[in-house]
Motif scaffolding. Structure first.
Motif, PDB file in Angstrom:
ATOM      1  N   ALA A 122       7.841  -9.988   2.336  1.00  0.00           N
ATOM      2  CA  ALA A 122       7.774  -8.158   2.047  1.00  0.00           C
ATOM      3  C   ALA A 122       7.155  -7.851   1.880  1.00  0.00           C
ATOM      4  CB  ALA A 122       9.466  -8.421   2.309  1.00  0.00           C
ATOM      5  N   SER A 123       6.702  -6.676   2.251  1.00  0.00           N
ATOM      6  CA  SER A 123       5.582  -5.396   1.706  1.00  0.00           C
ATOM      7  C   SER A 123       5.625  -3.919   1.903  1.00  0.00           C
ATOM      8  CB  SER A 123       4.616  -6.513   2.182  1.00  0.00           C
ATOM      9  OG  SER A 123       4.200  -5.792   3.471  1.00  0.00           O
ATOM     10  N   GLY A 124       5.286  -3.251   1.713  1.00  0.00           N
ATOM     11  CA  GLY A 124       5.516  -1.601   2.036  1.00  0.00           C
ATOM     12  C   GLY A 124       5.427  -0.802   0.582  1.00  0.00           C
ATOM     13  N   GLY A 125       5.744   0.206   0.937  1.00  0.00           N
ATOM     14  CA  GLY A 125       5.275   1.596  -0.016  1.00  0.00           C
ATOM     15  C   GLY A 125       5.350   2.373  -0.285  1.00  0.00           C
ATOM     16  N   SER A 126       5.825   3.827  -0.266  1.00  0.00           N
ATOM     17  CA  SER A 126       6.498   5.049  -0.516  1.00  0.00           C
ATOM     18  C   SER A 126       5.114   5.689  -0.923  1.00  0.00           C
ATOM     19  CB  SER A 126       7.314   5.341  -0.792  1.00  0.00           C
ATOM     20  OG  SER A 126       7.304   5.099  -2.449  1.00  0.00           O
ATOM     21  N   ASP A 127       5.409   6.763  -1.205  1.00  0.00           N
ATOM     22  CA  ASP A 127       4.352   8.013  -2.084  1.00  0.00           C
ATOM     23  C   ASP A 127       4.036   7.307  -3.538  1.00  0.00           C
ATOM     24  OD1 ASP A 127       6.940   8.793  -2.689  1.00  0.00           O
ATOM     25  OD2 ASP A 127       5.885  11.483  -2.866  1.00  0.00           O
TER      26      ASP A 127
ATOM     27  N   TYR B  31       5.045  -2.625  -3.253  1.00  0.00           N
ATOM     28  CA  TYR B  31       5.518  -3.901  -3.474  1.00  0.00           C
ATOM     29  C   TYR B  31       5.534  -5.526  -2.433  1.00  0.00           C
ATOM     30  CZ  TYR B  31       9.080  -3.387   0.817  1.00  0.00           C
ATOM     31  OH  TYR B  31       9.289  -3.595   1.293  1.00  0.00           O
ATOM     32  N   TYR B  32       4.923  -5.606  -2.989  1.00  0.00           N
ATOM     33  CA  TYR B  32       5.103  -7.405  -2.077  1.00  0.00           C
ATOM     34  C   TYR B  32       5.198  -8.503  -3.175  1.00  0.00           C
ATOM     35  CZ  TYR B  32       2.863 -11.347  -0.050  1.00  0.00           C
ATOM     36  OH  TYR B  32       2.756 -12.942   0.804  1.00  0.00           O
ATOM     37  N   ILE B  33       6.305  -8.877  -1.814  1.00  0.00           N
ATOM     38  CA  ILE B  33       7.462  -9.853  -2.444  1.00  0.00           C
ATOM     39  C   ILE B  33       7.098 -11.756  -1.463  1.00  0.00           C
ATOM     40  CG2 ILE B  33      10.026 -11.001  -3.120  1.00  0.00           C
ATOM     41  CD1 ILE B  33      10.488  -7.419  -3.706  1.00  0.00           C
ATOM     42  N   SER B  34       7.344 -12.764  -1.813  1.00  0.00           N
ATOM     43  CA  SER B  34       6.735 -13.268  -1.422  1.00  0.00           C
ATOM     44  C   SER B  34       7.417 -14.948  -1.848  1.00  0.00           C
ATOM     45  CB  SER B  34       5.317 -14.050  -1.027  1.00  0.00           C
ATOM     46  OG  SER B  34       4.872 -15.093  -0.304  1.00  0.00           O
ATOM     47  N   ALA B  35       8.273 -15.419  -0.979  1.00  0.00           N
ATOM     48  CA  ALA B  35       8.749 -17.235  -1.535  1.00  0.00           C
ATOM     49  C   ALA B  35       7.301 -18.484  -0.135  1.00  0.00           C
ATOM     50  CB  ALA B  35      10.102 -17.141  -1.591  1.00  0.00           C
TER      51      ALA B  35
ATOM     52  N   ALA C 266       0.953  -1.260  -0.443  1.00  0.00           N
ATOM     53  CA  ALA C 266      -0.189   0.388   0.240  1.00  0.00           C
ATOM     54  C   ALA C 266       1.034   1.331  -0.358  1.00  0.00           C
ATOM     55  CB  ALA C 266      -0.916  -0.140   1.070  1.00  0.00           C
ATOM     56  N   ILE C 267       0.831   2.257  -0.496  1.00  0.00           N
ATOM     57  CA  ILE C 267       1.034   3.121  -0.788  1.00  0.00           C
ATOM     58  C   ILE C 267       1.579   3.809   0.489  1.00  0.00           C
ATOM     59  CG2 ILE C 267       0.727   6.190  -1.457  1.00  0.00           C
ATOM     60  CD1 ILE C 267       1.192   4.684  -3.338  1.00  0.00           C
ATOM     61  N   GLY C 268       2.551   4.313   1.140  1.00  0.00           N
ATOM     62  CA  GLY C 268       2.819   4.951   2.477  1.00  0.00           C
ATOM     63  C   GLY C 268       3.157   4.303   3.436  1.00  0.00           C
ATOM     64  N   GLN C 269       2.612   2.737   3.167  1.00  0.00           N
ATOM     65  CA  GLN C 269       2.503   1.766   4.255  1.00  0.00           C
ATOM     66  C   GLN C 269       4.650   1.346   4.190  1.00  0.00           C
ATOM     67  OE1 GLN C 269       2.046  -2.432   2.530  1.00  0.00           O
ATOM     68  NE2 GLN C 269       2.762  -3.533   4.225  1.00  0.00           N
ATOM     69  N   LYS C 270       4.620   1.274   6.117  1.00  0.00           N
ATOM     70  CA  LYS C 270       6.027   0.634   6.000  1.00  0.00           C
ATOM     71  C   LYS C 270       6.142  -0.575   5.998  1.00  0.00           C
ATOM     72  CE  LYS C 270       8.315   0.353  11.239  1.00  0.00           C
ATOM     73  NZ  LYS C 270       8.195   0.382  12.799  1.00  0.00           N
ATOM     74  N   SER C 271       7.919  -0.935   5.806  1.00  0.00           N
ATOM     75  CA  SER C 271       8.084  -1.750   5.343  1.00  0.00           C
ATOM     76  C   SER C 271       7.734  -2.976   6.414  1.00  0.00           C
ATOM     77  CB  SER C 271       9.420  -1.838   4.956  1.00  0.00           C
ATOM     78  OG  SER C 271       9.375  -0.812   3.954  1.00  0.00           O
ATOM     79  N   THR C 272       7.666  -4.180   5.839  1.00  0.00           N
ATOM     80  CA  THR C 272       7.486  -5.478   7.040  1.00  0.00           C
ATOM     81  C   THR C 272       8.295  -6.827   6.498  1.00  0.00           C
ATOM     82  OG1 THR C 272       5.064  -5.921   5.859  1.00  0.00           O
ATOM     83  CG2 THR C 272       5.673  -3.949   8.685  1.00  0.00           C
ATOM     84  N   ILE C 273       8.452  -7.608   7.058  1.00  0.00           N
ATOM     85  CA  ILE C 273       8.667  -8.570   6.720  1.00  0.00           C
ATOM     86  C   ILE C 273       7.901 -10.113   8.050  1.00  0.00           C
ATOM     87  CG2 ILE C 273      11.097  -9.892   6.378  1.00  0.00           C
ATOM     88  CD1 ILE C 273      12.291  -8.168   6.404  1.00  0.00           C
ATOM     89  N   ASN C 274       7.770 -10.721   7.328  1.00  0.00           N
ATOM     90  CA  ASN C 274       6.557 -11.722   7.990  1.00  0.00           C
ATOM     91  C   ASN C 274       7.163 -12.723   7.601  1.00  0.00           C
ATOM     92  OD1 ASN C 274       4.405 -12.702   9.154  1.00  0.00           O
ATOM     93  ND2 ASN C 274       3.833 -13.170   7.173  1.00  0.00           N
TER      94      ASN C 274
END
Length: 453
Positions: free
Chosen positions: A155-160, A164-168, A69-77
Motif C-alpha cells: 500500500a502506498s500514498g501521500g498527502s501534502d 508512505y509505502y508499506i509492503s509484506a 509520493a507527496i499528493g499520491q492517491k492511496s493505492t493497494i497492490n
C-alpha cells in the motif's frame, strides 16, 4: 532453494559493497530483499565508486526501496505468482549393461582379460533377472515440476505532509531434489516520510525478514551437491532398497550417497532460521542559508540465526534371494548433533551537510559527511554425540565440542565531494574519502581515497 546470487562487477573475485537506502549492508541483506520493494538499482565501479572507500574496490551496488509520493492517491497492490522449476539439462548416465560393458573393456585393455562373461552381459542387457536389472537414480532422486510461489501485498500514498509505502511479501520454494528440501522467506517493508515544518523533514524505514531452510540431515558440507553426486556416483546395478523393500536400506558401494535413506525419517534433519529487523531514522533540516541543509541518519540492525542439525544412525542390509533373509551388512553408527546460535547488533550513524546553488551559468553542489559503524557479532556452537535418534535434546554428558566467539567491528569515515557545472555543458567533480578500519593497527588504520572526474 533460496540460493544467493553471485555478483561480480570488476571480476576480481570479491563481493561488491552494497548500499541499501544510503546505508552500507552485507550481501545477506541484499540477497533477501523482496523484489517488489525495490525502486532502483545502480551499479558503480572505478572512480565513481571511490567515494565509498576501500570497501568499494570490487564495485558498489546502490539499492533504493520504494516510497510514497507527496499528493499520491492511496493505492493497494496485490502481486502473486505460482510456478514450477525443472532442470533444463543434466549429464545422461549409463545403464547396467553399458556400465558393465565399459568395465569389461577397461579390464581387457588393462589386463588382457576380464571376469565378466558374455552371458552376464546378455543378462544385463535383457535386464529381467534378479541382480541384473538397471536402476535409474536420476528418476529416483529428481522430482520434476518443483513448486515455487510468491505473493506481495503493498500500500502506498501521500498527502501534502506525509507519504508512505508499506509492503509484506511471502516466498516459498521447493527443490527438484525431493520435496523435503524447503525454503521460505517473509519480508516486511515500511517507509514513511513526514514534513513536520517547512524546514524539518523526518523519515522512518523498517525492514524485517525471516527465512527458513529445511532439508534432511545429509552428511557433508553441501546438502545440495549430495544428490547430484549420487546420480553420477551410484552404479546403475545398485538399488536403494534391498530386494526393493523400503523397510531395508540396501548396502551399496558408497552408502553415503544412497538416496534411499536421505530423508527426514531415516537420516535426520537440518533446519536454519534467520530473523532480522532494521529500523532506520532520518532527519533533514533546511537552514536559512539558501541551498544549505543538514541531514542525519541512524540505522540499527539486529539479526538472529539458529542452525539445528541432527544426523541419525542407520543400518543397511543385503538380501539373500535363496534364503529370503535380510542381513545387516553396513550403516552408520556415528550420530551427529549440532546447534549454532548467532546474533549480530549493528549501529550506523551519519551526519551530512549538503549545499547546492546556482549563480547565473554556474552551479555548485557540495557534500560533507561523516559516518560511524559499530558491529558486534556473537556466535555459540555446541556439538554432541547423541545416544538415540529420537531425542533431539542436547545432553551435557554427550558434548564433544563447544565454541564461543564474541568480536566487534568498527569503522569511521569522512567524505567530501564538490561538483561544479558551467552552462550545463562542462562538469567537474572532486571527491575524497578518509576511512579508518578496525582491521588495521592504530599506526596504519587510516586511508585516503581521492577522485577527480
Amino acid at each position: 532453494p533460496g540460493a544467493a546470487a553471485n555478483i561480480q562487477i570488476r571480476n576480481m573475485g570479491g563481493n561488491p559493497l552494497f548500499i541499501i537506502d544510503g546505508v552500507p549492508k552485507d550481501k545477506t541483506q541484499f540477497d533477501n530483499l523482496a523484489p517488489n520493494d525495490v525502486e532502483a538499482i545502480t551499479v558503480l565501479k572505478d572512480a565513481s565508486a571511490s567515494i565509498y572507500g576501500s570497501r568499494a574496490a570490487n564495485g558498489v551496488i546502490i539499492v533504493t526501496t520504494k516510497r510514497g509520493a507527496i499528493g499520491q492517491k492511496s493505492t493497494i497492490n496485490l502481486d502473486a505468482y505460482y510456478g514450477f522449476q525443472n532442470w533444463t539439462r543434466f549429464p545422461t548416465v549409463v545403464n547396467a549393461y553399458e556400465w558393465n560393458l565399459g568395465k569389461a573393456e577397461a579390464e581387457v585393455n588393462r589386463n588382457g582379460t576380464t571376469a565378466i562373461t558374455q552371458a552376464e552381459l546378455d543378462k544385463y542387457k535383457a535386464g529381467t533377472e534378479y541382480g541384473y536389472q538397471s536402476f535409474d537414480w536420476y528418476d529416483f532422486i529428481i522430482q520434476p515440476n518443483s513448486p515455487q510461489s510468491n505473493i506481495n501485498l503493498s500500500a502506498s500514498g501521500g498527502s501534502d505532509k506525509i507519504n508512505y509505502y508499506i509492503s509484506a511479501t511471502r516466498l516459498d520454494q521447493n527443490s527438484v531434489m525431493g520435496r523435503e528440501f524447503l525454503f521460505n522467506r517473509s519480508n516486511i517493508q515500511s517507509n514513511i516520510d513526514a514534513q513536520i515544518t517547512d524546514r524539518i523533514k523526518v523519515g522512518l524505514t523498517i525492514a524485517g525478514r525471516q527465512e527458513t531452510r529445511k532439508n534432511p540431515g545429509v552428511p557433508g558440507g553441501d546438502d545440495y551437491v549430495a544428490p547430484k553426486f549420487a546420480i553420477l556416483r551410484n552404479r546403475p546395478g545398485e538399488r536403494p532398497f534391498a530386494n526393493d523393500n523400503p523397510d531395508y536400506i540396501n548396502t551399496i558401494s558408497n552408502p553415503a550417497s544412497n538416496w534411499g535413506y536421505l530423508n527426514y525419517k531415516r537420516s535426520g534433519f537440518l533446519e536454519e532460521v534467520y530473523s532480522s529487523i532494521t529500523p532506520q531514522f532520518t532527519g533533514e533540516y533546511r537552514t536559512p542559508i539558501k541551498g544549505l541543509s543538514v541531514k542525519a541518519l541512524y540505522s540499527y540492525m539486529f539479526r538472529d540465526s539458529q542452525r539445528e542439525v541432527f544426523e541419525y544412525t542407520y543400518d543397511t542390509y543385503t538380501y539373500n534371494p535363496t534364503t529370503q533373509v535380510y542381513t545387516r551388512t553396513g550403516g552408520s553408527q556415528n550420530p551427529y548433533r549440532q546447534r549454532v546460535v548467532n546474533k549480530i547488533d549493528e549501529n550506523i550513524g551519519q551526519l551530512q551537510l549538503h549545499y547546492t546553488n546556482t549563480f547565473g551559468k554556474h552551479t555548485v553542489t557540495a557534500i560533507a559527511l561523516t559516518e560511524r559503524l559499530r558491529k558486534r557479532e556473537r556466535n555459540v556452537e555446541a556439538r554432541t554425540v547423541p545416544k538415540t535418534n529420537t531425542l533431539p535434546v542436547m545432553q551435557f554428558a554427550d558434548i564433544v565440542a563447544y565454541n564461543d566467539a564474541d568480536f566487534t567491528q568498527a569503522r569511521v569515515g569522512y567524505i567530501g565531494r564538490v561538483n561544479y557545472g558551467y552552462a550545463d555543458k562542462y562538469f567537474v567533480e572532486v571527491a575524497a574519502r578518509r576511512d579508518a578500519s578496525w582491521k588495521f593497527s592504530p599506526a596504519k588504520r587510516w586511508g585516503t581515497f581521492p577522485s577527480v572526474s
